[in-house]
Design a protein around this motif. Structure first.
Motif, PDB file in Angstrom:
ATOM      1  N   GLY A  65       0.878  -1.380  -0.136  1.00  0.00           N
ATOM      2  CA  GLY A  65       0.074   0.333   0.107  1.00  0.00           C
ATOM      3  C   GLY A  65       0.935   1.145   0.123  1.00  0.00           C
ATOM      4  N   SER A  66       2.141   1.340  -0.158  1.00  0.00           N
ATOM      5  CA  SER A  66       3.166   2.256  -0.359  1.00  0.00           C
ATOM      6  C   SER A  66       4.232   2.050  -1.036  1.00  0.00           C
ATOM      7  CB  SER A  66       3.358   2.939   1.041  1.00  0.00           C
ATOM      8  OG  SER A  66       4.203   2.082   1.737  1.00  0.00           O
ATOM      9  N   SER A  67       4.679   3.043  -1.557  1.00  0.00           N
ATOM     10  CA  SER A  67       6.212   3.049  -2.210  1.00  0.00           C
ATOM     11  C   SER A  67       7.258   2.938  -1.384  1.00  0.00           C
ATOM     12  CB  SER A  67       6.275   4.176  -3.309  1.00  0.00           C
ATOM     13  OG  SER A  67       7.757   4.100  -3.773  1.00  0.00           O
ATOM     14  N   PRO A  68       8.439   2.021  -1.418  1.00  0.00           N
ATOM     15  CA  PRO A  68       9.297   2.146  -0.490  1.00  0.00           C
ATOM     16  C   PRO A  68      10.128   3.095  -0.688  1.00  0.00           C
ATOM     17  CG  PRO A  68       9.795   0.706  -2.292  1.00  0.00           C
ATOM     18  CD  PRO A  68       8.273   1.031  -2.488  1.00  0.00           C
ATOM     19  N   ILE A  69       9.968   3.862  -1.535  1.00  0.00           N
ATOM     20  CA  ILE A  69      11.125   5.136  -2.044  1.00  0.00           C
ATOM     21  C   ILE A  69      11.296   5.985  -0.907  1.00  0.00           C
ATOM     22  CG2 ILE A  69       9.655   6.607  -3.175  1.00  0.00           C
ATOM     23  CD1 ILE A  69      11.800   6.874  -5.296  1.00  0.00           C
ATOM     24  N   ASN A  70      10.272   6.301  -0.206  1.00  0.00           N
ATOM     25  CA  ASN A  70      10.423   7.544   0.785  1.00  0.00           C
ATOM     26  C   ASN A  70      11.376   6.860   2.083  1.00  0.00           C
ATOM     27  OD1 ASN A  70       8.404   9.290  -0.440  1.00  0.00           O
ATOM     28  ND2 ASN A  70       7.022   7.553  -0.200  1.00  0.00           N
ATOM     29  N   LYS A  71      11.054   5.775   2.974  1.00  0.00           N
ATOM     30  CA  LYS A  71      11.544   5.373   3.858  1.00  0.00           C
ATOM     31  C   LYS A  71      13.174   4.963   3.383  1.00  0.00           C
ATOM     32  CE  LYS A  71       7.782   3.265   6.300  1.00  0.00           C
ATOM     33  NZ  LYS A  71       7.222   2.119   7.221  1.00  0.00           N
ATOM     34  N   LEU A  72      13.343   4.567   2.125  1.00  0.00           N
ATOM     35  CA  LEU A  72      14.721   4.089   1.761  1.00  0.00           C
ATOM     36  C   LEU A  72      15.468   5.527   1.650  1.00  0.00           C
ATOM     37  CD1 LEU A  72      13.923   1.342  -0.700  1.00  0.00           C
ATOM     38  CD2 LEU A  72      15.213   1.170   1.419  1.00  0.00           C
ATOM     39  N   THR A  73      14.984   6.614   1.212  1.00  0.00           N
ATOM     40  CA  THR A  73      15.565   7.704   0.969  1.00  0.00           C
ATOM     41  C   THR A  73      15.802   8.320   2.288  1.00  0.00           C
ATOM     42  OG1 THR A  73      14.474   8.373  -1.177  1.00  0.00           O
ATOM     43  CG2 THR A  73      15.516  10.088  -0.265  1.00  0.00           C
ATOM     44  N   GLU A  74      14.923   8.310   3.177  1.00  0.00           N
ATOM     45  CA  GLU A  74      15.405   8.803   4.568  1.00  0.00           C
ATOM     46  C   GLU A  74      16.382   8.305   4.893  1.00  0.00           C
ATOM     47  OE1 GLU A  74      11.378   8.151   6.319  1.00  0.00           O
ATOM     48  OE2 GLU A  74      10.721  10.137   6.072  1.00  0.00           O
ATOM     49  N   LYS A  75      16.723   6.872   4.771  1.00  0.00           N
ATOM     50  CA  LYS A  75      17.638   6.310   5.391  1.00  0.00           C
ATOM     51  C   LYS A  75      18.962   6.499   4.962  1.00  0.00           C
ATOM     52  CE  LYS A  75      15.273   1.899   6.713  1.00  0.00           C
ATOM     53  NZ  LYS A  75      15.061   0.351   6.550  1.00  0.00           N
ATOM     54  N   ILE A  76      19.033   6.975   3.409  1.00  0.00           N
ATOM     55  CA  ILE A  76      20.212   7.449   2.591  1.00  0.00           C
ATOM     56  C   ILE A  76      20.527   8.831   3.328  1.00  0.00           C
ATOM     57  CG2 ILE A  76      21.285   8.182   0.613  1.00  0.00           C
ATOM     58  CD1 ILE A  76      19.272   6.144  -0.875  1.00  0.00           C
ATOM     59  N   VAL A  77      19.535   9.706   3.622  1.00  0.00           N
ATOM     60  CA  VAL A  77      19.605  10.945   4.255  1.00  0.00           C
ATOM     61  C   VAL A  77      20.625  11.048   5.430  1.00  0.00           C
ATOM     62  CG1 VAL A  77      18.650  13.124   4.790  1.00  0.00           C
ATOM     63  CG2 VAL A  77      18.155  12.153   2.681  1.00  0.00           C
ATOM     64  N   GLU A  78      19.914  10.109   6.200  1.00  0.00           N
ATOM     65  CA  GLU A  78      20.429   9.611   7.602  1.00  0.00           C
ATOM     66  C   GLU A  78      21.855   9.138   7.608  1.00  0.00           C
ATOM     67  OE1 GLU A  78      19.441   6.897  11.587  1.00  0.00           O
ATOM     68  OE2 GLU A  78      18.023   7.286   9.833  1.00  0.00           O
ATOM     69  N   LYS A  79      22.108   8.536   6.743  1.00  0.00           N
ATOM     70  CA  LYS A  79      23.617   8.007   6.531  1.00  0.00           C
ATOM     71  C   LYS A  79      24.486   9.052   6.174  1.00  0.00           C
ATOM     72  CE  LYS A  79      22.529   2.898   6.580  1.00  0.00           C
ATOM     73  NZ  LYS A  79      23.055   1.467   5.697  1.00  0.00           N
ATOM     74  N   LEU A  80      23.792   9.814   5.161  1.00  0.00           N
ATOM     75  CA  LEU A  80      24.989  10.756   4.601  1.00  0.00           C
ATOM     76  C   LEU A  80      24.948  11.948   5.677  1.00  0.00           C
ATOM     77  CD1 LEU A  80      23.837  10.679   0.731  1.00  0.00           C
ATOM     78  CD2 LEU A  80      26.045   9.846   1.826  1.00  0.00           C
ATOM     79  N   SER A  81      24.082  12.313   6.350  1.00  0.00           N
ATOM     80  CA  SER A  81      24.180  13.315   7.321  1.00  0.00           C
ATOM     81  C   SER A  81      25.149  13.018   8.498  1.00  0.00           C
ATOM     82  CB  SER A  81      22.730  13.439   7.886  1.00  0.00           C
ATOM     83  OG  SER A  81      21.880  13.815   7.060  1.00  0.00           O
ATOM     84  N   TYR A  82      25.201  11.690   8.575  1.00  0.00           N
ATOM     85  CA  TYR A  82      26.143  11.266   9.782  1.00  0.00           C
ATOM     86  C   TYR A  82      27.601  11.201   9.216  1.00  0.00           C
ATOM     87  CZ  TYR A  82      28.611   8.034  13.013  1.00  0.00           C
ATOM     88  OH  TYR A  82      29.414   7.662  13.839  1.00  0.00           O
TER      89      TYR A  82
END
Length: 312
Positions: A65-82
């Motif tokens: 019922g939803s695209s995985p692209i949002n949560k996965l992109t949030e994870k990429i942002v989190e890792k790059l922020s670190y």
């Protein structure tokens, strides 16, 4: 933080309401529906949305019922922020929230003037890179930013090593030499390429580069080829289609890599992993595997950091 890094992508719905928004925004995009008259485009977009929204929503229900692209992109942002401490890392989607205007507000609030835009499409196309960059630039109108755009990265050695290792890891202990590798790219109407879009040429170059890296890393395949997925409508699209390509491998083993995507979405987790898997079994393919996109893998995040820090 003295710089901002903004990851750009198409977006994807979190629910049925956002799905209609996604379709409406996409088909109102002049880079997608190349009709010069805005009013006519809006009418045709509305007709497409009304005809597709219920049947196409079934595809999303099949993947939760939803695209995985949002949560996965949030994870990429989190890792790059670190890992990229001197960058403020955020993201903006083209057709669903968070939109570019939100990212611009965040960056302004932090007093940052230098922005690096990274569209998450390895190859350049007017339908993806150009559309996303134009959208972000429009949100920056009247602002005093210094903006750098990394508009393609399919030649980047770190990214390509990440892809090759993902291909290797998908097979685990199975022999690559027993499989046919198909690089599957999102299709485009032929007329868009004929009008000068470099996407097909860059996809073909990327396949050649990855073939050379696979050879260097001693990961042999029975064959390596390119096909296109996601055709809609009656007009001529790039060929060969993935369905036609799969018909060549009855009784064989096939591995699919989604070469035009970096983050999983409905085209990968539904179309490739479910829909085409069923077609492969009907054809008589004895083993059909699909590589995940690079997503938030540590290798890929490190590759993106190298790409951004080394970009001139």
């Amino acid at each position: 933080m003295d710089r901002a890094l903004v990851l750009l992508n198409m977006g994807g719905p979190r629910n049925k309401e956002e799905f209609e928004m996604f379709l409406r925004n996409m088909f109102n995009d002049p880079n997608i529906l190349t009709i010069k008259n805005d009013f006519l485009r809006s009418i045709i977009a509305s007709l497409i949305v009304m005809s597709r929204k219920n049947s196409a929503w079934e595809n999303y229900l099949a993947i939760g019922g939803s695209s995985p692209i949002n949560k996965l992109t949030e994870k990429i942002v989190e890792k790059l922020s670190y890992s990229m401490g001197n960058y403020y890392v955020t993201w903006a989607m083209r057709y669903t929230p968070p939109f570019a205007s939100q990212a611009v507000k965040e960056i302004e609030a932090k007093g940052i003037k230098d922005i690096v835009l990274l569209p998450m499409y390895p190859q350049y196309s007017t339908t993806t890179t150009k559309s996303s960059v134009e959208d972000f630039m429009a949100a920056c109108e009247g602002k005093d930013f210094n903006i750098t755009v990394i508009d393609r990265f399919y030649k980047n050695e770190f990214v390509n090593l990440s892809i090759v290792y993902s291909i290797r890891d998908t097979l685990l202990e199975q022999k690559s030499s027993e499989y046919h590798l198909i690089f599957s790219a999102h299709g485009l109407p032929q007329k868009i390429v004929d009008n000068g879009d470099p996407y097909q040429k860059e996809i073909q170059e990327h396949v050649q580069i990855l073939s050379e890296v696979l050879d260097y890393c001693k990961i042999p395949f029975k064959s390596i080829s390119l096909a296109y997925q996601s055709k809609i409508g009656p007009m001529k699209w790039l060929t060969p289609s993935l369905e036609d390509k799969l018909k060549e491998y009855k009784g064989e083993k096939v591995l699919i890599y989604p070469i035009s995507f970096t983050v999983d979405n409905s085209e990968t987790v539904f179309e490739l992993a479910i829909e085409y898997k069923e077609k492969a079994h009907e054809i008589g393919i004895i083993d059909y595997k699909v590589c995940k996109c690079e997503n938030d893998s540590q290798r890929f995040c490190e590759a993106l950091e190298e790409l951004v820090r080394g970009y001139k």
